[in-house]
Design an enzyme around this catalytic site. Structure first.
Site, PDB file in Angstrom:
ATOM      1  CG  HIS A 260      -1.797  -1.182   1.080  1.00 34.23           C
ATOM      2  ND1 HIS A 260      -2.877  -1.381   0.433  1.00 34.23           N
ATOM      3  CD2 HIS A 260      -1.540  -2.308   2.120  1.00 34.23           C
ATOM      4  CE1 HIS A 260      -3.177  -2.777   0.591  1.00 34.23           C
ATOM      5  NE2 HIS A 260      -2.791  -3.392   1.599  1.00 34.23           N
TER       6      HIS A 260
ATOM      7  CD  GLU B  73      -2.193  -3.557   4.970  1.00 35.94           C
ATOM      8  OE1 GLU B  73      -1.610  -4.447   4.506  1.00 35.94           O
ATOM      9  OE2 GLU B  73      -3.201  -3.414   4.632  1.00 35.94           O
TER      10      GLU B  73
ATOM     11  CG  HIS C  50       0.566  -6.609   2.124  1.00 38.18           C
ATOM     12  ND1 HIS C  50      -0.170  -5.722   1.576  1.00 38.18           N
ATOM     13  CD2 HIS C  50       1.472  -7.164   1.347  1.00 38.18           C
ATOM     14  CE1 HIS C  50       0.076  -5.637   0.603  1.00 38.18           C
ATOM     15  NE2 HIS C  50       0.979  -6.493   0.147  1.00 38.18           N
TER      16      HIS C  50
ATOM     17  CD  GLU D 199      -1.973 -10.021   4.561  1.00 42.08           C
ATOM     18  OE1 GLU D 199      -1.744  -9.049   5.414  1.00 42.08           O
ATOM     19  OE2 GLU D 199      -2.448 -10.024   3.755  1.00 42.08           O
TER      20      GLU D 199
END
Length: 479
Positions: free
Chosen positions: A308, A322, A375, A440
């Site tokens: 992101h 995030e 992430h 993640e």
């Protein structure tokens, strides 16, 4: 850490051996003193220097990511996720236990050092009296061999009257004072508080203290003392010094001192050859220790994508977004990268939007060994926790990606406790020309885990876990 332990212990052992073989039996006391001290410090420092000696094996051409990217739209990318395996960490984090034990022992050694120093200073303050022939004196409660600390002579008052060897004794202790031997001892004590685990440090300490006695003995003889009378004083029995911060008249074995007093000095050519050879080998050890060990082989290059960024915040929570957590861990990971070991290339180094297509375009231009996307997760179940590590079965090197995913998940276990290995055909994974893994780190929807994800110390643990996985990948490539 393993590389540091290997090179610091090995380097110090080699230098201790050099001293014993080439220098100890020579009457080069001043040279030996500084060889011991400097080789000790440099062998402990060199493995963390990573000096660049101008040797490079990296043929990759650096690309500036900021100039490489253009603007783009956020592409939805939420493929089906299939679980492959669940890895669970040990109930006890052995690394944390090792670190705790290390600092506990350091604390004990430092407490011991501080206590001894405080007792010594209190003794000086409470029991000092008039000096004797230019050296300050401190009264001992019980008679025994006198000893010194800087310019203070610790001696029983009766010895100043009854000891027939008093002048030679005071000359010996004054040499300790004039040559600042107490500084060496304090340095060894402080270094020992933190490097107590290195066995050769204790051998070094013995050699330094023994050399101090040789220096003081030489000063007494050079001042005009009779050699045989002085030898008799050394043989004279006395209590050994037990205070570790002091220079003591009977601190080392008497036999070694007597042998050195009566030993003839070697020829200048012999001394030069021995000292030169010792310095040459020491220099080689220093260069090898400070040269990053991975430089012998080409390092693995990892393109790291902090997921992101910019107008794409990723998952949100009551705190950091995030994109901020991902970037913080990516930056920590880059800090861990060592020349010749793991080279980290960040796709974004700041809060910047990069489209998925641009990420792929940049990635496939690099001569990298691995693509790693970082992430932070989210779920409708607030109790879900742990890391998830993804690879794509549509990646041309999916089998290698799977192996790397397993190694990265294993590296993360000490930090996260549980990691699930999954497949998912994310765009950046399946269209990458090299092995690709997406991690993640944890669930932002889990209140406890979200709090951890925002903690800089936990972010460092996550980065360290990923880096350990990358080191395991590097080892697997070498094999």
């Amino acid at each position: 850490m393993p590389n540091y332990l290997l090179f610091s212990v090995t380097g110090l052992g080699i230098c201790w051996g050099l001293y014993r073989v080439f220098l100890k039996k020579e009457k080069l006391f001043v040279f030996n003193r500084f060889f011991l001290l400097f080789s000790l410090l440099l062998c402990l420092i060199a493995p963390i220097l990573h000096i660049d000696y101008g040797i490079s094996f990296d043929s990759r051409v650096a690309v500036d990511p900021v100039r490489f990217f253009d603007s783009g739209e956020i592409l939805p990318d939420d493929p089906e996720k299939v679980a492959v395996a669940t890895l669970t960490g040990p109930s006890n984090n052995y690394w944390d236990l090792i670190v705790f034990f290390y600092w506990m022992v350091c604390t004990l050694f430092f407490f011991r050092f501080s206590r001894n120093l405080l007792l010594l200073l209190l003794q000086i303050r409470n029991k000092s009296f008039n000096g004797y022939k230019g050296i300050k004196t401190v009264a001992l409660k019980h008679r025994g061999s006198p000893y010194s600390f800087f310019d203070y002579l610790f001696i029983h008052p009766l010895d100043l009257v009854e000891n027939k060897y008093l002048d030679m004794l005071v000359s010996h202790e004054r040499a300790h004072s004039n040559q600042f031997h107490s500084i060496d001892i304090l340095l060894l004590e402080v270094v020992g508080c933190f490097f107590w685990y290195n066995p050769f440090l204790w051998f070094y300490k013995k050699e330094v203290l023994e050399n101090h006695e040789y220096l003081a003995d030489e000063a007494v003889i050079n001042a005009g003392a009779n050699l045989e009378e002085y030898s008799a004083q050394i043989i004279k029995p006395g209590d050994k010094v037990v205070q570790p911060l002091l220079s003591g008249f009977s601190f080392i074995q008497t036999k070694n001192r007597l042998n050195m007093l009566h030993k003839k000095r070697s020829s200048g050519i012999q001394i030069a050859l021995r000292a030169g050879l010792a310095l040459a080998i020491f220099t080689a050890v220093l260069i090898i220790s400070s040269f990053s060990p991975g430089n012998i082989n080409e390092p693995i290059v990892v393109v790291v994508d902090a997921g992101h960024g910019g107008k794409d915040p990723g998952n949100r929570g009551k705190g950091q977004m995030e994109k901020e957590i991902n970037l913080a861990v990516a930056n920590q990971l880059r800090e861990l990268g060592q020349p010749g070991e793991i080279e980290i290339i960040l796709i974004r180094e700041q809060d910047q939007f990069v489209s998925l297509n641009d990420r792929l375009k940049f990635l496939n231009e690099q001569k990298a060994d691995l693509f790693l996307s970082i992430h932070s997760n989210a779920s409708g179940d607030k109790n879900r926790s742990g890391a998830e590590v993804f690879f794509s079965t549509e990646n041309k090197q999916w089998d290698i990606s799977k192996n790397y995913s397993n190694l990265l998940a294993t590296g993360l276990l000490p930090a996260v406790g549980k990691a699930e290995l999954k497949t998912a055909n994310f765009l950046v994974l399946k269209n990458s020309n090299i092995p690709a893994v997406l991690i993640e780190l944890g669930f932002m929807t889990n209140p406890q885990e979200f709090e951890l994800l925002q903690d800089p110390n936990y972010q460092k643990k996550l980065a360290r876990g990923i880096y350990n996985g990358l080191l395991a990948i590097q080892e697997s490539k070498v094999k």
